[in-house]
Write a protein that holds these residues in place. Structure first.
Motif, PDB file in Angstrom:
ATOM      1  N   ALA A  90       0.838  -1.187   0.000  1.00 37.51           N
ATOM      2  CA  ALA A  90       0.000   0.000   0.000  1.00 37.51           C
ATOM      3  C   ALA A  90       0.875   1.240   0.000  1.00 37.51           C
ATOM      4  O   ALA A  90       1.963   1.249   0.577  1.00 37.51           O
ATOM      5  CB  ALA A  90      -0.930   0.011   1.208  1.00 37.51           C
ATOM      6  N   CYS A  91       0.398   2.276  -0.650  1.00 35.56           N
ATOM      7  CA  CYS A  91       1.074   3.567  -0.669  1.00 35.56           C
ATOM      8  C   CYS A  91       0.052   4.623  -0.306  1.00 35.56           C
ATOM      9  O   CYS A  91      -0.868   4.902  -1.089  1.00 35.56           O
ATOM     10  CB  CYS A  91       1.681   3.835  -2.046  1.00 35.56           C
ATOM     11  N   ALA A  92       0.197   5.191   0.879  1.00 32.14           N
ATOM     12  CA  ALA A  92      -0.722   6.211   1.355  1.00 32.14           C
ATOM     13  C   ALA A  92      -0.166   7.595   1.046  1.00 32.14           C
ATOM     14  O   ALA A  92       0.987   7.893   1.350  1.00 32.14           O
ATOM     15  CB  ALA A  92      -0.947   6.051   2.850  1.00 32.14           C
ATOM     16  N   ALA A  93      -1.003   8.433   0.459  1.00 31.64           N
ATOM     17  CA  ALA A  93      -0.609   9.784   0.097  1.00 31.64           C
ATOM     18  C   ALA A  93      -1.221  10.789   1.060  1.00 31.64           C
ATOM     19  O   ALA A  93      -2.363  10.635   1.500  1.00 31.64           O
ATOM     20  CB  ALA A  93      -1.036  10.104  -1.329  1.00 31.64           C
ATOM     21  N   SER A  94      -0.459  11.811   1.382  1.00 35.24           N
ATOM     22  CA  SER A  94      -0.959  12.901   2.205  1.00 35.24           C
ATOM     23  C   SER A  94      -0.572  14.228   1.580  1.00 35.24           C
ATOM     24  O   SER A  94       0.314  14.297   0.727  1.00 35.24           O
ATOM     25  CB  SER A  94      -0.421  12.806   3.632  1.00 35.24           C
ATOM     26  N   GLY A  95      -1.233  15.284   2.021  1.00 32.58           N
ATOM     27  CA  GLY A  95      -0.963  16.611   1.483  1.00 32.58           C
ATOM     28  C   GLY A  95      -1.995  17.051   0.462  1.00 32.58           C
ATOM     29  O   GLY A  95      -2.406  18.210   0.452  1.00 32.58           O
ATOM     30  N   ARG A  96      -2.387  16.131  -0.386  1.00 33.14           N
ATOM     31  CA  ARG A  96      -3.438  16.347  -1.361  1.00 33.14           C
ATOM     32  C   ARG A  96      -3.844  15.009  -1.943  1.00 33.14           C
ATOM     33  O   ARG A  96      -3.112  14.027  -1.825  1.00 33.14           O
ATOM     34  CB  ARG A  96      -3.008  17.304  -2.476  1.00 33.14           C
ATOM     35  N   THR A  97      -4.985  14.959  -2.583  1.00 33.69           N
ATOM     36  CA  THR A  97      -5.430  13.722  -3.214  1.00 33.69           C
ATOM     37  C   THR A  97      -4.591  13.444  -4.449  1.00 33.69           C
ATOM     38  O   THR A  97      -4.080  14.358  -5.098  1.00 33.69           O
ATOM     39  CB  THR A  97      -6.908  13.784  -3.603  1.00 33.69           C
ATOM     40  N   PHE A  98      -4.445  12.157  -4.781  1.00 30.36           N
ATOM     41  CA  PHE A  98      -3.616  11.768  -5.918  1.00 30.36           C
ATOM     42  C   PHE A  98      -4.423  11.450  -7.162  1.00 30.36           C
ATOM     43  O   PHE A  98      -3.863  11.015  -8.169  1.00 30.36           O
ATOM     44  CB  PHE A  98      -2.737  10.560  -5.559  1.00 30.36           C
ATOM     45  N   SER A  99      -5.733  11.648  -7.125  1.00 31.23           N
ATOM     46  CA  SER A  99      -6.576  11.244  -8.238  1.00 31.23           C
ATOM     47  C   SER A  99      -6.178  11.901  -9.556  1.00 31.23           C
ATOM     48  O   SER A  99      -6.408  11.334 -10.624  1.00 31.23           O
ATOM     49  CB  SER A  99      -8.050  11.518  -7.941  1.00 31.23           C
ATOM     50  N   GLY A 100      -5.589  13.077  -9.511  1.00 38.31           N
ATOM     51  CA  GLY A 100      -5.156  13.771 -10.706  1.00 38.31           C
ATOM     52  C   GLY A 100      -3.749  13.422 -11.163  1.00 38.31           C
ATOM     53  O   GLY A 100      -3.268  14.007 -12.132  1.00 38.31           O
ATOM     54  N   TYR A 101      -3.085  12.484 -10.489  1.00 33.33           N
ATOM     55  CA  TYR A 101      -1.727  12.072 -10.815  1.00 33.33           C
ATOM     56  C   TYR A 101      -1.696  10.683 -11.429  1.00 33.33           C
ATOM     57  O   TYR A 101      -2.583   9.861 -11.188  1.00 33.33           O
ATOM     58  CB  TYR A 101      -0.855  12.030  -9.551  1.00 33.33           C
ATOM     59  N   VAL A 102      -0.661  10.418 -12.209  1.00 30.52           N
ATOM     60  CA  VAL A 102      -0.281   9.050 -12.531  1.00 30.52           C
ATOM     61  C   VAL A 102       0.489   8.497 -11.339  1.00 30.52           C
ATOM     62  O   VAL A 102       1.408   9.149 -10.828  1.00 30.52           O
ATOM     63  CB  VAL A 102       0.593   8.989 -13.793  1.00 30.52           C
ATOM     64  N   MET A 103       0.109   7.319 -10.874  1.00 30.25           N
ATOM     65  CA  MET A 103       0.782   6.673  -9.760  1.00 30.25           C
ATOM     66  C   MET A 103       1.512   5.435 -10.257  1.00 30.25           C
ATOM     67  O   MET A 103       0.925   4.608 -10.951  1.00 30.25           O
ATOM     68  CB  MET A 103      -0.213   6.277  -8.675  1.00 30.25           C
ATOM     69  N   GLY A 104       2.779   5.312  -9.897  1.00 31.34           N
ATOM     70  CA  GLY A 104       3.583   4.197 -10.350  1.00 31.34           C
ATOM     71  C   GLY A 104       4.220   3.431  -9.218  1.00 31.34           C
ATOM     72  O   GLY A 104       4.408   3.955  -8.116  1.00 31.34           O
ATOM     73  N   TRP A 105       4.530   2.170  -9.495  1.00 27.92           N
ATOM     74  CA  TRP A 105       5.319   1.330  -8.605  1.00 27.92           C
ATOM     75  C   TRP A 105       6.617   0.955  -9.321  1.00 27.92           C
ATOM     76  O   TRP A 105       6.583   0.553 -10.491  1.00 27.92           O
ATOM     77  CB  TRP A 105       4.580   0.060  -8.205  1.00 27.92           C
ATOM     78  N   PHE A 106       7.721   1.081  -8.612  1.00 27.47           N
ATOM     79  CA  PHE A 106       9.031   0.695  -9.104  1.00 27.47           C
ATOM     80  C   PHE A 106       9.673  -0.248  -8.094  1.00 27.47           C
ATOM     81  O   PHE A 106       9.250  -0.316  -6.943  1.00 27.47           O
ATOM     82  CB  PHE A 106       9.921   1.922  -9.308  1.00 27.47           C
ATOM     83  N   ARG A 107      10.701  -0.967  -8.512  1.00 30.95           N
ATOM     84  CA  ARG A 107      11.433  -1.812  -7.585  1.00 30.95           C
ATOM     85  C   ARG A 107      12.922  -1.761  -7.896  1.00 30.95           C
ATOM     86  O   ARG A 107      13.326  -1.512  -9.030  1.00 30.95           O
ATOM     87  CB  ARG A 107      10.936  -3.262  -7.620  1.00 30.95           C
ATOM     88  N   GLN A 108      13.722  -2.000  -6.877  1.00 35.71           N
ATOM     89  CA  GLN A 108      15.162  -2.005  -7.026  1.00 35.71           C
ATOM     90  C   GLN A 108      15.727  -3.193  -6.257  1.00 35.71           C
ATOM     91  O   GLN A 108      15.701  -3.216  -5.028  1.00 35.71           O
ATOM     92  CB  GLN A 108      15.779  -0.701  -6.521  1.00 35.71           C
ATOM     93  N   GLY A 109      16.205  -4.187  -6.987  1.00 37.66           N
ATOM     94  CA  GLY A 109      16.807  -5.358  -6.380  1.00 37.66           C
ATOM     95  C   GLY A 109      18.267  -5.125  -6.050  1.00 37.66           C
ATOM     96  O   GLY A 109      18.866  -4.132  -6.465  1.00 37.66           O
ATOM     97  N   PRO A 110      18.867  -6.043  -5.297  1.00 39.51           N
ATOM     98  CA  PRO A 110      20.282  -5.912  -4.924  1.00 39.51           C
ATOM     99  C   PRO A 110      21.177  -5.802  -6.157  1.00 39.51           C
ATOM    100  O   PRO A 110      21.114  -6.649  -7.048  1.00 39.51           O
ATOM    101  CB  PRO A 110      20.562  -7.196  -4.153  1.00 39.51           C
ATOM    102  N   GLY A 111      21.974  -4.758  -6.212  1.00 40.25           N
ATOM    103  CA  GLY A 111      22.885  -4.557  -7.325  1.00 40.25           C
ATOM    104  C   GLY A 111      22.216  -4.190  -8.637  1.00 40.25           C
ATOM    105  O   GLY A 111      22.874  -4.214  -9.680  1.00 40.25           O
TER     106      GLY A 111
END
Length: 123
Positions: A21-42
């Protein structure tokens, strides 16, 4: 302006599931593109999935398309990533991010980032 906080990571055996889960604060994110990224070891940070403004469409990296699902809950100002059939090679720090627009797969297009949550998959 926008703060993002990831949660839900942990240690799971191969074939198991997690829901990030990714909780946003400060303003709603409905007007944004939301992405998930990952970074493995090395490894470099790589695109995993994204959901468009107002949740109208989704996009996935080919390697995870059949196993991961991105969704959002505007009432909770939260975006989710359901991880199923996890493999050891999925082990990484997963980050959520928000952008106003641009190339969805490109890291530099995102202006807001969370601190990341660790996903570890054992064999």
């Amino acid at each position: 302006q926008v703060q993002l906080v990831e949660s839900g990571g942990g240690l799971v055996q191969a074939g198991g599931s997690l829901r990030l889960a990714c909780a946003a604060s400060g303003r709603t994110f409905s007007g944004y593109v939301m992405g998930w990224f990952r970074q493995g070891p090395g490894k470099e940070r790589e695109f995993v999935a994204a959901i468009s403004r107002y949740g109208r469409s989704t996009l996935y990296e080919d390697s995870v398309k059949s196993r991961f699902t991105i969704s959002s809950d505007n009432a909770k100002n939260t975006v989710y990533l359901q991880l199923n059939s996890l493999k050891p090679e999925d082990t990484a720090v997963f980050y959520c991010a928000a952008e106003e627009g641009g190339k969805v797969r490109v890291t530099s297009e995102y202006h807001y980032w969370g601190q990341g949550t660790q996903v570890t998959v054992s064999s």
